[in-house]
Design an enzyme around this catalytic site. Structure first.
Site, short mmCIF file in Angstrom:
data_model
loop_
_atom_site.label_atom_id
_atom_site.label_comp_id
_atom_site.label_asym_id
_atom_site.label_seq_id
_atom_site.Cartn_x
_atom_site.Cartn_y
_atom_site.Cartn_z
N CYS A 42 80.27 -16.29 -109.18
CA CYS A 42 78.91 -16.64 -109.58
C CYS A 42 78.67 -16.19 -111.02
O CYS A 42 79.25 -15.20 -111.48
CB CYS A 42 77.90 -15.97 -108.65
SG CYS A 42 76.19 -16.47 -108.99
N ASP A 44 76.14 -14.79 -112.01
CA ASP A 44 75.29 -13.60 -111.94
C ASP A 44 75.87 -12.44 -112.77
O ASP A 44 77.04 -12.09 -112.60
CB ASP A 44 75.14 -13.19 -110.47
CG ASP A 44 74.03 -12.18 -110.26
OD1 ASP A 44 74.07 -11.11 -110.89
OD2 ASP A 44 73.12 -12.47 -109.46
N ARG A 46 75.56 -9.44 -112.52
CA ARG A 46 75.89 -8.21 -111.77
C ARG A 46 77.24 -8.27 -111.08
O ARG A 46 77.64 -7.33 -110.40
CB ARG A 46 74.79 -7.94 -110.73
CG ARG A 46 73.42 -7.73 -111.34
CD ARG A 46 72.33 -7.85 -110.28
NE ARG A 46 72.27 -9.19 -109.71
CZ ARG A 46 71.45 -9.54 -108.71
NH1 ARG A 46 70.63 -8.65 -108.18
NH2 ARG A 46 71.46 -10.79 -108.26
N HIS A 98 78.44 -13.50 -103.56
CA HIS A 98 77.84 -12.17 -103.47
C HIS A 98 76.52 -12.24 -102.73
O HIS A 98 75.77 -13.23 -102.83
CB HIS A 98 77.63 -11.56 -104.87
CG HIS A 98 76.63 -12.30 -105.71
ND1 HIS A 98 75.35 -11.85 -105.89
CD2 HIS A 98 76.72 -13.47 -106.38
CE1 HIS A 98 74.70 -12.71 -106.66
NE2 HIS A 98 75.51 -13.70 -106.97
N CYS A 101 72.44 -13.49 -103.76
CA CYS A 101 72.71 -14.51 -104.78
C CYS A 101 71.45 -15.36 -104.96
O CYS A 101 70.97 -15.99 -104.01
CB CYS A 101 73.88 -15.38 -104.33
SG CYS A 101 74.30 -16.67 -105.53
CO CO Z 1 74.88 -15.60 -107.44
#
Ligand code: CO
Length: 213
Positions: A42, A44, A46, A98, A101
């Protein structure tokens, strides 16, 4: 100081750190790469692929998009996959989703997000395919967690359905495809799906490269 400048300063410190351990580090990196792993994760912020796996430059060939999707008309993802499998000859392809998400969460709503609706639609399709299981889960967070897992499993299957992967399975018995979920709450990754070369799939997706059927 502009906050972005700290990135440039950190880069200078990183270079010095690498050189202090191995003066030849960048010379070795400059000419070739031989990663064993392709990572589809992803976007993302993090979930940094190298950090969570303790890998160094040269070890992961990375593709990231919102909610780590494998869409069979996505030329970007397919180009990365083809290069990884056919040229770099990676041994493993990892789809890492994750928990928590945002892409998955938003796909579970009826909200209109504009352009991104078209991307999230693929997650809605995963929800529809598994709606009985999902709607039997009373707890909202648990249902959300489960859709994250199911989404990863579906992307593993989407990879196995590509001619790129099937041809490599047939000719070179690689790569192994892994579905992982990273837990933002603990830092740990767990494997939730795996498909090895020759894994069975619905016949309609199983290419007949010899033209015998
Ligand atoms: Co995500």
């Amino acid at each position: 100081m502009d906050t972005y400048r700290k990135l440039l300063l950190a880069n200078q410190a990183w270079v010095q750190d690498k050189l202090s351990v191995d003066a030849d580090f960048f010379n070795k990196q400059a000419n070739t790469q031989q990663p064993d792993f392709m990572w589809i994760g992803c976007s993302d912020s993090r979930v940094p692929a190298e950090d969570v796996t303790g890998t160094e430059p040269g070890e992961l060939f990375v593709h990231r998009n919102i909610a780590n999707l494998v869409i069979h008309t996505d030329l970007n993802m397919l180009s990365v996959l083809q290069y990884a499998v056919e040229v770099l000859k990676v041994k493993h392809v990892i789809v890492c989703g994750h928990y928590n998400c945002g892409g998955v969460k938003n796909a579970m709503t009826r909200h209109d997000f504009g352009l991104i609706n078209k991307w999230l639609r693929h997650i809605k399709d995963v929800y529809r395919m598994h709606h009985r299981e999902l709607e039997a889960i009373a707890d909202g967070q648990a249902r959300y967690d489960r859709l994250v897992e199911l989404n990863v499993t579906e992307q593993v299957q989407n990879l196995a359905q590509t001619s790129i992967v099937q041809r490599a399975w047939k000719n070179e018995q690689r790569p192994i495809i892994h579905g992982w979920v990273y837990d933002l709450r603990t830092g740990y990754v767990k494997e939730t799906a795996c498909m090895e070369p020759g894994a069975k799939m619905d016949e309609i997706y199983d290419f007949d490269f010899d033209g015998t059927t």
